[in-house]
Write a protein that holds these residues in place. Structure first.
Motif, short mmCIF file in Angstrom:
data_model
loop_
_atom_site.label_atom_id
_atom_site.label_comp_id
_atom_site.label_asym_id
_atom_site.label_seq_id
_atom_site.Cartn_x
_atom_site.Cartn_y
_atom_site.Cartn_z
N LYS A 34 0.80 -1.22 0.00
CA LYS A 34 0.00 0.00 0.00
C LYS A 34 0.83 1.28 0.00
CE LYS A 34 -3.78 -2.09 2.59
NZ LYS A 34 -4.55 -2.04 3.83
N LEU A 35 2.10 1.16 0.36
CA LEU A 35 2.93 2.35 0.53
C LEU A 35 3.25 3.02 -0.79
CD1 LEU A 35 5.25 0.89 3.27
CD2 LEU A 35 3.46 2.61 3.58
N ARG A 36 3.06 4.30 -0.84
CA ARG A 36 3.32 5.08 -2.05
C ARG A 36 4.61 5.89 -1.96
NH1 ARG A 36 0.47 1.90 -4.28
NH2 ARG A 36 -1.76 2.01 -4.21
N VAL A 37 5.02 6.21 -0.71
CA VAL A 37 6.22 7.01 -0.50
C VAL A 37 7.05 6.35 0.61
CG1 VAL A 37 7.16 9.27 0.13
CG2 VAL A 37 5.00 9.13 -1.14
N LYS A 88 -3.37 2.83 7.59
CA LYS A 88 -4.57 2.82 8.44
C LYS A 88 -4.71 1.44 9.04
CE LYS A 88 -5.55 6.98 7.10
NZ LYS A 88 -4.38 7.77 7.33
N LEU A 89 -4.39 1.31 10.31
CA LEU A 89 -4.47 0.02 10.99
C LEU A 89 -5.92 -0.28 11.37
CD1 LEU A 89 -1.46 0.19 13.46
CD2 LEU A 89 -1.63 -1.14 11.38
N PRO A 90 -6.30 -1.54 11.30
CA PRO A 90 -7.63 -1.92 11.79
C PRO A 90 -7.73 -1.64 13.29
CG PRO A 90 -6.63 -3.70 10.53
CD PRO A 90 -5.58 -2.66 10.73
N LYS A 91 -8.92 -1.38 13.78
CA LYS A 91 -9.13 -1.11 15.19
C LYS A 91 -8.59 -2.28 16.01
CE LYS A 91 -12.52 0.28 18.54
NZ LYS A 91 -13.71 1.04 18.74
#
Length: 170
Positions: A34-37, A88-91
């Protein structure tokens, strides 16, 4: 690096002639994709143009502005970081790095075993390396059988160890 940045992996070598690099992944693959940078330790940023996985723990990356094998070769052994705000980590989830430094206690009697020094990714499971006050290291599998509670507010991990997991001298 400041606390916003966590290690993602290391560039091991160049790949091909178009500036691609071989990247060893040190974080969870679902986050790496998912990382873009990505950032180096000097704060330079690298935009990820393309990526392709080679197994669970390796990728070939094309970074914007790195267009030749010579440019890619200069990045060999560079550790790259990601900004924790980009994931964005899951809760109820957390980064393993956030556990480092937590006090480790017995869930039943409150006995302090030491401080979590490292989280090791081993084939069977994650393993906590706990360092006692006398400097001894103890390895505990990070599984529900042993880890009963991780309390970020109290900065404590509660365990129910089996006999022999910790020396009686602690």
């Amino acid at each position: 690096m400041d606390e916003r940045f966590l290690e993602c992996g290391r560039i091991n070598n160049s790949h091909g002639l178009a500036g691609e690099v071989k990247f060893e992944i040190w974080t969870e693959p679902q986050y790496a994709k998912k990382l873009r940078v990505l950032y180096d330790e000097k704060g330079n940023s690298y935009e990820v143009e393309k990526r392709r996985f080679q197994g669970e723990d390796r990728m070939i990356l094309k970074l914007k502005g790195i267009d030749t094998v010579e440019q890619a070769a200069t990045l060999r052994t560079t550790v790259l970081y990601f900004n924790r705000d980009d994931i964005k980590l899951p809760k109820g989830s957390y980064f393993y790095a956030d556990l480092i430094g937590m006090t480790v206690k017995d869930a039943d009697n409150g006995r302090v075993y030491g401080t979590l020094a490292e989280v090791l990714a081993l084939p069977a499971s994650m393993v906590y390396r706990i360092t006692s006050e006398d400097g001894k290291d103890h390895l505990v599998p990070a599984v529900d059988e042993f880890v009963k509670l991780i309390d970020f507010e109290e900065n404590v991990i509660l365990l129910t160890p089996i006999e022999g997991m910790f020396d009686s001298e602690i």
